[in-house]
Scaffold this motif. Structure first.
Motif, short mmCIF file in Angstrom:
data_model
loop_
_atom_site.label_atom_id
_atom_site.label_comp_id
_atom_site.label_asym_id
_atom_site.label_seq_id
_atom_site.Cartn_x
_atom_site.Cartn_y
_atom_site.Cartn_z
N SER A 109 7.57 -26.98 39.59
CA SER A 109 7.22 -25.64 40.07
C SER A 109 7.46 -25.56 41.57
CB SER A 109 5.75 -25.33 39.75
OG SER A 109 4.88 -26.02 40.65
N GLN B 63 5.69 -16.18 37.17
CA GLN B 63 4.75 -17.30 37.15
C GLN B 63 4.64 -17.78 35.72
OE1 GLN B 63 1.13 -17.28 39.52
NE2 GLN B 63 -0.05 -18.04 37.76
N GLY C 159 3.45 -22.27 36.79
CA GLY C 159 3.37 -21.75 38.14
C GLY C 159 4.65 -21.03 38.54
N VAL C 160 4.63 -20.45 39.73
CA VAL C 160 5.84 -19.81 40.24
C VAL C 160 6.86 -20.88 40.60
CG1 VAL C 160 4.58 -17.79 41.06
CG2 VAL C 160 4.99 -19.71 42.62
#
Length: 233
Positions: A157, A176, A204-205
């Motif tokens: 991520s 995300q 996550g992003v």
């Protein structure tokens, strides 16, 4: 100071006045849209940046590690655990024989951690040596900064997306990703793991602003420098 920039005579002379050294450990494995060598790149770079100006030499990163979870992703290379343990301890043998007695292992890949037990056994065979095992990315101050920036951080991520690990002309998804359910993931075989992971990001992003990443890096370098230089017996 990089060992790659020295010859054997210079190393021999250096070891007479400096008995500390650094060994970075990495891995070659999938990191979604990032370089397959993320763990090797980051472990070596944080070691070199941290050792700069200290006079402590940094050995070349041991790029291949133990990563059986990702073997279905093309480009991922894993060593057998027995091979990896032998590799790490053989390298330590050579570092110690060269005259370095206080060695910091800067590890960049969580899957390599089982080798830490072998390092403890190695110490029993090498009285007078000391070895620190430093997981740079989740060391207390560095990981606290990561969590302060964004608590949703994981493998492949944003937290591994630095200017020197991303690839040119590869766009990052602007989403995300939901966090991986590790309880479901761990028991699976590698084929099923790949199917569950999709692109490889655990959650996550995919990217955050470079100023945030450089702020994390600054803390990681300072924390690693203290491990390399301080609190030896």
């Amino acid at each position: 100071m990089r060992i790659a920039d020295l010859n054997w005579m210079q190393v021999e002379a250096l070891a007479k006045t400096e008995d500390r050294a650094v060994l970075p450990l990495g891995s070659v494995e999938q990191h979604a849209y990032l370089s397959l060598a993320v763990d090797a790149i980051l472990a070596e770079r944080v070691s070199i940046d941290a050792a700069e100006g200290t006079g402590v030499p940094v050995f070349p990163v041991a790029s291949y590690g133990f990563t059986p979870n990702f073997v279905e992703f093309p480009g991922t290379i894993t060593l057998k655990l027995s091979t990896y343990i032998a590799l790490v301890t053989d390298i330590l043998d050579g570092i110690a024989r060269s005259g370095f007695r206080r060695i910091t292992i800067v590890n960049g890949h969580g899957g390599n951690s089982p080798a830490h037990g072998a390092v403890l056994e190695w110490l029993d065979r090498h009285p007078g040596c000391q070895v620190k095992w430093h997981n740079w990315w989740n060391a207390p101050e560095t990981f606290a900064k990561v969590k302060a920036v964004d608590p949703v951080a994981s493998h492949a991520s944003w937290m591994e997306n630095f200017p020197w690990t991303r690839l040119g002309n590869v766009a990052m998804p602007d989403i995300q990703k939901p966090m991986l359910d590790m309880n479901r993931f761990v028991p699976l075989d590698p084929v099923a793991k790949k199917a569950m992971l999709g692109d490889g990001n655990y959650g996550g992003v995919y990217q955050r602003p470079d100023e945030e990443m450089l702020a994390i890096w600054k803390i990681a370098v300072a924390e690693t420098r203290r491990v390399i230089t301080e609190d030896w017996q």
